[in-house]
Scaffold this motif. Structure first.
Motif, PDB file in Angstrom:
ATOM      1  N   VAL A 289       0.398  -4.401 -11.533  1.00  0.00           N
ATOM      2  CA  VAL A 289       1.006  -4.788 -12.816  1.00  0.00           C
ATOM      3  C   VAL A 289       0.233  -4.158 -13.968  1.00  0.00           C
ATOM      4  N   ARG A 290      -1.075  -4.288 -13.920  1.00  0.00           N
ATOM      5  CA  ARG A 290      -1.905  -3.746 -15.002  1.00  0.00           C
ATOM      6  C   ARG A 290      -1.772  -2.228 -15.100  1.00  0.00           C
ATOM      7  N   ALA A 291      -1.688  -1.563 -13.960  1.00  0.00           N
ATOM      8  CA  ALA A 291      -1.559  -0.102 -13.976  1.00  0.00           C
ATOM      9  C   ALA A 291      -0.190   0.324 -14.509  1.00  0.00           C
ATOM     10  N   ALA A 292       0.858  -0.380 -14.092  1.00  0.00           N
ATOM     11  CA  ALA A 292       2.216  -0.013 -14.502  1.00  0.00           C
ATOM     12  C   ALA A 292       2.444  -0.218 -15.996  1.00  0.00           C
TER      13      ALA A 292
ATOM     14  N   GLU B 298       0.819  -1.213   0.000  1.00  0.00           N
ATOM     15  CA  GLU B 298       0.000   0.000   0.000  1.00  0.00           C
ATOM     16  C   GLU B 298       0.854   1.265   0.000  1.00  0.00           C
ATOM     17  N   ASN B 299       2.043   1.174   0.600  1.00  0.00           N
ATOM     18  CA  ASN B 299       2.917   2.339   0.692  1.00  0.00           C
ATOM     19  C   ASN B 299       3.890   2.460  -0.472  1.00  0.00           C
ATOM     20  N   GLU B 300       3.858   1.467  -1.371  1.00  0.00           N
ATOM     21  CA  GLU B 300       4.709   1.582  -2.556  1.00  0.00           C
ATOM     22  C   GLU B 300       4.222   2.764  -3.395  1.00  0.00           C
ATOM     23  N   PRO B 301       5.130   3.589  -3.896  1.00  0.00           N
ATOM     24  CA  PRO B 301       4.701   4.710  -4.742  1.00  0.00           C
ATOM     25  C   PRO B 301       4.068   4.198  -6.031  1.00  0.00           C
ATOM     26  N   ASP B 302       3.066   4.923  -6.506  1.00  0.00           N
ATOM     27  CA  ASP B 302       2.451   4.556  -7.779  1.00  0.00           C
ATOM     28  C   ASP B 302       3.492   4.656  -8.894  1.00  0.00           C
ATOM     29  N   ILE B 303       3.451   3.692  -9.789  1.00  0.00           N
ATOM     30  CA  ILE B 303       4.399   3.677 -10.898  1.00  0.00           C
ATOM     31  C   ILE B 303       3.772   4.392 -12.084  1.00  0.00           C
ATOM     32  N   ASP B 304       4.391   5.450 -12.501  1.00  0.00           N
ATOM     33  CA  ASP B 304       3.884   6.261 -13.611  1.00  0.00           C
ATOM     34  C   ASP B 304       4.065   5.500 -14.919  1.00  0.00           C
ATOM     35  N   PRO B 305       2.967   5.152 -15.601  1.00  0.00           N
ATOM     36  CA  PRO B 305       3.085   4.395 -16.860  1.00  0.00           C
ATOM     37  C   PRO B 305       3.765   5.168 -17.974  1.00  0.00           C
TER      38      PRO B 305
ATOM     39  N   ALA C 284       0.052  -0.207 -18.390  1.00  0.00           N
ATOM     40  CA  ALA C 284      -1.169   0.193 -19.093  1.00  0.00           C
ATOM     41  C   ALA C 284      -0.881   0.544 -20.546  1.00  0.00           C
ATOM     42  N   PHE C 285       0.226   1.210 -20.801  1.00  0.00           N
ATOM     43  CA  PHE C 285       0.564   1.614 -22.173  1.00  0.00           C
ATOM     44  C   PHE C 285       0.793   0.388 -23.048  1.00  0.00           C
ATOM     45  N   GLU C 286       1.553  -0.579 -22.537  1.00  0.00           N
ATOM     46  CA  GLU C 286       1.896  -1.767 -23.318  1.00  0.00           C
ATOM     47  C   GLU C 286       0.705  -2.709 -23.492  1.00  0.00           C
ATOM     48  N   LEU C 287      -0.198  -2.718 -22.526  1.00  0.00           N
ATOM     49  CA  LEU C 287      -1.312  -3.665 -22.568  1.00  0.00           C
ATOM     50  C   LEU C 287      -2.446  -3.218 -23.475  1.00  0.00           C
ATOM     51  N   GLY C 288      -2.712  -1.925 -23.535  1.00  0.00           N
ATOM     52  CA  GLY C 288      -3.785  -1.445 -24.390  1.00  0.00           C
ATOM     53  C   GLY C 288      -5.122  -2.060 -24.007  1.00  0.00           C
ATOM     54  N   ALA C 289      -5.970  -2.346 -24.998  1.00  0.00           N
ATOM     55  CA  ALA C 289      -7.318  -2.847 -24.703  1.00  0.00           C
ATOM     56  C   ALA C 289      -7.748  -3.995 -25.601  1.00  0.00           C
TER      57      ALA C 289
END
Length: 217
Positions: A143-146, A93-100, A148-153
């Motif tokens: 993982v999905r948030a980090a 929970e305290n890990e910083p958000d990873i900017d995609p 997001a660019f590579e995963l697309g939709a």
């Protein structure tokens, strides 16, 4: 007892009186329970099956205290498992958000380092934490948030998401530890190489693999 003129003359505890003693006993009890949990985790980390005597000796408390606090070995182990899960959740929970939008290499490095840190907390439990579905779901969402660019939709990207989530599960870290003799640096390097290869065809144009990706992790 203090008698206060005009008051209802309730008992007012003096410093070091009943209230102070109760607080002291509570603090001592909490310290001892923490020591028992830490001792239990330590035994599990060493590969030693906990017993009341071993836990008490390592915690520096009497055997009867372990029994009084937890009721037995199984409950002491359960208490240790619950506490380690809590700590792992706090770390995540305290890990910083990873900017995609940051470089792919940096995102991979941050996720791998996070997994190794969390596994260090849970590894001693050796499967005893199974059944807790909260942490895996949180790990997958990161993982999905980090990525997001590579995963697309696209539907095919859902398969890739599953592969990445699997590679960054704690079970994978544990398997890597066995292969690399618990060398965290080697574990991180192996995971980084694998994830980098999986995402090779998703690397943004002009963004080459950094020379530091596989060194100095």
């Amino acid at each position: 007892m203090k008698v206060v003129p005009g008051a209802q003359n309730d008992v007012v505890a003096e410093p070091g009186g009943v209230s102070g003693g109760t607080d002291g006993r509570t603090k001592r009890r909490n310290r001892n329970m923490d020591a028992v949990r830490e001792a239990t985790v330590g035994l599990l980390r060493d590969g030693t099956e906990p017993t009341l005597a071993l836990i008490a000796d390592r915690a520096g408390v009497a055997v009867r205290s372990v029994y009084h606090y937890f009721g037995g070995v199984d409950d002491a182990v359960l208490a240790a498992v619950v506490e380690q899960r809590r700590r792992a959740n706090v770390v995540l929970e305290n890990e910083p958000d990873i900017d995609p939008s940051t470089s792919l290499d940096e995102r991979i490095a941050l996720l791998v380092a996070s997994r190794v840190r969390i596994d260090c907390l849970l590894e001693p439990l050796d499967g005893r934490s199974r059944g807790d579905d909260t942490l895996p779901a949180m790990l997958d969402s990161h993982v999905r948030a980090a990525f997001a660019f590579e995963l697309g939709a696209a539907p095919s990207d859902e398969q890739l998401a599953g592969v990445l989530c699997g590679l960054l599960r704690l079970g994978t870290v544990r398997s890597m530890r066995q292969v690399h003799d618990d060398d965290d640096e080697q574990v991180a390097m192996a995971m980084t190489r694998t994830i980098t290869a999986v995402l090779a065809d998703r690397r943004p144009p002009g963004q080459n693999v950094s020379p530091e990706t596989f060194t100095g992790i």
